[in-house]
Design a protein around this motif. Structure first.
Motif, PDB file in Angstrom:
ATOM      1  N   ILE A 172       0.831  -1.210   0.000  1.00 36.16           N
ATOM      2  CA  ILE A 172       0.000   0.000   0.000  1.00 36.16           C
ATOM      3  C   ILE A 172       0.863   1.257   0.000  1.00 36.16           C
ATOM      4  CG2 ILE A 172      -1.813   1.262   1.230  1.00 36.16           C
ATOM      5  CD1 ILE A 172      -2.635  -1.440   2.487  1.00 36.16           C
ATOM      6  N   ARG A 173       1.904   1.254   0.825  1.00 39.04           N
ATOM      7  CA  ARG A 173       2.764   2.437   0.944  1.00 39.04           C
ATOM      8  C   ARG A 173       3.357   2.834  -0.409  1.00 39.04           C
ATOM      9  NH1 ARG A 173       5.503   0.413   4.435  1.00 39.04           N
ATOM     10  NH2 ARG A 173       4.547   1.274   6.318  1.00 39.04           N
ATOM     11  N   GLU A 174       3.759   1.837  -1.189  1.00 37.30           N
ATOM     12  CA  GLU A 174       4.385   2.085  -2.491  1.00 37.30           C
ATOM     13  C   GLU A 174       3.352   2.212  -3.609  1.00 37.30           C
ATOM     14  OE1 GLU A 174       6.710  -0.203   0.388  1.00 37.30           O
ATOM     15  OE2 GLU A 174       4.885  -0.747  -0.688  1.00 37.30           O
ATOM     16  N   LYS A 175       2.073   2.023  -3.253  1.00 36.12           N
ATOM     17  CA  LYS A 175       0.994   1.977  -4.246  1.00 36.12           C
ATOM     18  C   LYS A 175       1.273   0.911  -5.297  1.00 36.12           C
ATOM     19  CE  LYS A 175      -0.304   6.826  -3.575  1.00 36.12           C
ATOM     20  NZ  LYS A 175      -1.353   6.484  -2.592  1.00 36.12           N
ATOM     21  N   GLY A 176       1.880  -0.189  -4.841  1.00 36.59           N
ATOM     22  CA  GLY A 176       2.191  -1.301  -5.733  1.00 36.59           C
ATOM     23  C   GLY A 176       1.004  -2.230  -5.912  1.00 36.59           C
ATOM     24  N   TRP A 177       1.197  -3.221  -6.772  1.00 40.88           N
ATOM     25  CA  TRP A 177       0.091  -4.144  -7.063  1.00 40.88           C
ATOM     26  C   TRP A 177       0.576  -5.581  -7.242  1.00 40.88           C
ATOM     27  CZ3 TRP A 177      -4.709  -3.380  -6.022  1.00 40.88           C
ATOM     28  CH2 TRP A 177      -5.705  -4.181  -6.590  1.00 40.88           C
ATOM     29  N   ALA A 204       0.760   0.932   5.173  1.00 43.03           N
ATOM     30  CA  ALA A 204       0.472   2.163   4.436  1.00 43.03           C
ATOM     31  C   ALA A 204       1.361   3.303   4.926  1.00 43.03           C
ATOM     32  CB  ALA A 204      -1.000   2.536   4.607  1.00 43.03           C
ATOM     33  N   TRP A 208      -2.243   7.615   6.174  1.00 44.97           N
ATOM     34  CA  TRP A 208      -3.192   6.727   5.501  1.00 44.97           C
ATOM     35  C   TRP A 208      -4.638   7.018   5.880  1.00 44.97           C
ATOM     36  CZ3 TRP A 208      -6.489   3.328   8.053  1.00 44.97           C
ATOM     37  CH2 TRP A 208      -6.292   3.232   9.435  1.00 44.97           C
ATOM     38  N   GLU A 211      -9.269   5.454   1.977  1.00 40.57           N
ATOM     39  CA  GLU A 211      -9.114   5.525   0.521  1.00 40.57           C
ATOM     40  C   GLU A 211      -7.815   4.872   0.067  1.00 40.57           C
ATOM     41  OE1 GLU A 211     -11.394   6.453  -1.807  1.00 40.57           O
ATOM     42  OE2 GLU A 211     -12.607   6.335   0.015  1.00 40.57           O
ATOM     43  N   ASP A 212      -6.786   4.921   0.896  1.00 41.65           N
ATOM     44  CA  ASP A 212      -5.530   4.243   0.560  1.00 41.65           C
ATOM     45  C   ASP A 212      -5.710   2.724   0.586  1.00 41.65           C
ATOM     46  OD1 ASP A 212      -3.692   6.585   0.374  1.00 41.65           O
ATOM     47  OD2 ASP A 212      -4.271   6.831   2.466  1.00 41.65           O
ATOM     48  N   PRO A 215      -8.432   0.169  -2.754  1.00 36.42           N
ATOM     49  CA  PRO A 215      -8.165  -0.699  -3.920  1.00 36.42           C
ATOM     50  C   PRO A 215      -7.792  -2.128  -3.529  1.00 36.42           C
ATOM     51  CG  PRO A 215      -7.012   1.399  -4.126  1.00 36.42           C
ATOM     52  CD  PRO A 215      -7.540   1.336  -2.734  1.00 36.42           C
ATOM     53  N   TYR A 216      -7.054  -2.264  -2.436  1.00 35.71           N
ATOM     54  CA  TYR A 216      -6.592  -3.574  -1.994  1.00 35.71           C
ATOM     55  C   TYR A 216      -7.738  -4.360  -1.351  1.00 35.71           C
ATOM     56  CZ  TYR A 216      -2.326  -1.066  -2.917  1.00 35.71           C
ATOM     57  OH  TYR A 216      -1.355  -0.309  -3.537  1.00 35.71           O
TER      58      TYR A 216
END
Length: 282
Positions: A172-177, A204, A208, A211-212, A215-216
């Motif tokens: 989450i912190r890196e906005k990775g997937w 996160a 945070w 909303e952060d 997506p996850y």
């Protein structure tokens, strides 16, 4: 339907041994006991909790079962047995299963030097004991490798119910997937695998919000459905990035796309069924 926090801990540095917990752990390097959590649960409207092991030891499991005896709010205990020693594990399970709130097993696999610890033959034999007893296993999937093991275990240990703690700590912190998203999808394809919407705030950035997390969380909802997801606070580890009220509020915000029936499952129904809270005591 009862509201359940499916993942919280207590520890006492004066009476227990927790090698992973050091002064470098910051504000969680102290004792956390029920009296501190109770008012926070009441403020959030949480009816029951699942108390999860903090150390791979019989002493920790015994302390948790004693707390479950003393506090009605503890609805289930996830303890520990020596999975690498199946004969000893079988004896421990026989003893623990006499307790009406003993509900599952976890091992701190992320503290093991071997990232493939879970796939040892002796551990597989130990996990088969859990499957035979219909006791679930909490999977601490911190590394992608840990998440890769889940479908392997589902194949090698038929009937083993598993729950992935903390959604396997998405980036989450890196906005990775990736590879998180694909690995979680493979795990979710196994019908006996569940997951906890827990421990996300500490994955996160410090500022945070729900909303952060959204997506996850929504990816997990799409994969598992609300009937295989459960909320957990991960208190007191969660206090590294917010208080209980913030975790409760923002997790519900991240779940806002669900209808009321779906929310009720994630916030209590799934955990009640998975850990069979209240069944043995009823």
């Amino acid at each position: 339907m009862a509201v359940v926090d499916a993942h919280q801990h207590f520890w006492n540095l004066e009476t227990g041994s927790y090698p992973w917990l050091t002064p470098e752990s910051g504000p969680i390097f102290r004792t956390f006991e029920p009296e501190e959590l109770l008012p926070q649960l009441a403020a959030a409207g949480v009816d029951r909790t699942v108390l999860v092991q903090s150390m791979d030891s019989a002493a920790d499991t015994g302390a948790m079962l004693a707390q479950a005896d003393a506090y009605d709010v503890v609805g289930a205990v996830v303890g520990w047995v020596p999975l690498t020693r199946p004969e000893a594990a079988a004896g421990a399970l026989e003893r623990y299963r006499r307790h009406p709130k003993f509900a599952g097993i976890r091992h701190l696999i992320h503290d093991e030097p071997d990232p493939d610890w879970l796939l040892q033959d002796t551990v597989i034999e130990g996990l088969r004991l859990l499957a035979a007893a219909d006791l679930p296993f909490d999977v601490v999937a911190v590394l992608p490798r840990h998440l890769e093991h889940v479908p392997v275990l589902a194949e090698r240990v038929p009937g083993l119910r598993m729950v992935i703690d903390h959604l396997a700590k998405p980036p989450i912190r890196e906005k990775g997937w990736e590879p998180w998203a694909s690995l979680l999808a493979r795990a979710a394809a196994c019908p006996g695998v569940y997951a906890k919407v827990s421990g996300l705030n500490t994955a996160a950035a410090p500022d945070w919000t729900g909303e952060d997390l959204r997506p996850y969380v929504e990816h997990a909802v799409e994969l598992f459905g609300p009937d295989r997801l459960m909320f957990g606070s991960d208190w007191p580890v969660a206090t590294l990035a917010g208080d209980y009220a913030r975790v409760w509020r923002e997790t519900r915000a991240a779940l806002s796309g669900l209808d009321e029936a779906g929310k009720a499952q994630v916030l209590g129904g799934t955990a009640t069924r998975f850990y069979r809270i209240g069944e043995m005591a009823a």
